[in-house]
Write a protein that holds these residues in place. Structure first.
Motif, PDB file in Angstrom:
ATOM      1  N   THR A 285      62.451 -53.534 -49.900  1.00  0.00           N
ATOM      2  CA  THR A 285      63.281 -52.666 -49.064  1.00  0.00           C
ATOM      3  C   THR A 285      63.362 -53.261 -47.666  1.00  0.00           C
ATOM      4  N   PRO A 286      64.560 -53.330 -47.085  1.00  0.00           N
ATOM      5  CA  PRO A 286      64.660 -53.850 -45.720  1.00  0.00           C
ATOM      6  C   PRO A 286      63.821 -53.008 -44.761  1.00  0.00           C
ATOM      7  N   PHE A 287      63.225 -53.658 -43.789  1.00  0.00           N
ATOM      8  CA  PHE A 287      62.366 -53.006 -42.806  1.00  0.00           C
ATOM      9  C   PHE A 287      63.245 -52.382 -41.734  1.00  0.00           C
ATOM     10  N   GLU A 288      62.969 -51.151 -41.379  1.00  0.00           N
ATOM     11  CA  GLU A 288      63.831 -50.472 -40.418  1.00  0.00           C
ATOM     12  C   GLU A 288      63.094 -50.014 -39.171  1.00  0.00           C
ATOM     13  N   GLY A 289      61.864 -50.473 -38.938  1.00  0.00           N
ATOM     14  CA  GLY A 289      61.092 -49.990 -37.802  1.00  0.00           C
ATOM     15  C   GLY A 289      61.152 -50.848 -36.562  1.00  0.00           C
TER      16      GLY A 289
END
Length: 192
Positions: free
Chosen positions: A103-107
């Motif tokens: 999952t792409p990192f969004e933080g």
């Protein structure tokens, strides 16, 4: 923390778990790099630990992740502590192999305008986590021809080898370990 690959993210995770406020300045947003070459991205274990300390519900201070940046200098601040001065680099297109399950990192914080500077103040000396000099460069440099520094990651300055991992400079000297490079593949993180 200056550096965003394995050592930088490891320092970030451990400092966050210890309740410390952490800012990571990285040349590449490694938390979102996904390529067929595992030496150019975070190990799944490291990426998962980073997700844990940046997730909603984490009880400590959430780390701030800044990339792509080139750190220009570290200066003692007039009021105490240190100022880390960095410039935003061009945002490269993220590589994401077809069929990737990660999952792409969004933080992470969004990048700034290319060439603009950012100053991050820290009360403590910054932690430098930009890798290490391998044993070939440190001890056996005279036995190997080395690639130029134009490559990325472990490919920069790597020993030049034959297809059998023999030195191109000194016949009969073979190389094993994390500095072996064949073509565009680097084996510096074979444990991944």
């Amino acid at each position: 923390v200056i550096g965003g690959y394995e050592s930088g993210v490891d320092a970030c995770v451990n400092l966050a778990r210890a309740g410390k406020k952490v800012t990571v300045l990285a040349s590449t947003p490694t938390w979102n790099v996904q390529t067929p070459d595992p030496s150019t991205e975070l190990a799944p274990y490291t990426a998962e630990r980073l997700r844990e300390v940046t997730a909603e519900g984490f009880t400590g201070p959430i780390p701030e992740l800044l990339a792509p940046l080139r750190v220009l200098r570290v200066e003692e601040a007039s009021g105490g502590g240190y100022d880390v001065v960095a410039a935003w680099k061009k945002q490269e297109a993220q590589l994401r192999p077809e069929g990737s399950l990660r999952t792409p990192f969004e933080g992470a914080a969004p990048p700034g305008a290319e060439g603009s500077e950012v100053v991050v103040h820290t009360a403590q000396p910054p932690v430098l986590c930009t890798g290490f000099e391998g044993s070939v460069a440190a001890v056996a440099r005279n036995l190997f021809d080395l690639a130029d520094d134009s490559g990325t990651g472990c490919l920069a300055g790597a020993p030049l080898l034959t297809a059998e991992d023999e030195s191109t400079k000194t016949p009969g000297v073979f190389l094993v370990g994390p500095t072996v490079v064949q073509g565009e593949l680097s084996f510096c993180f074979v444990y991944k």
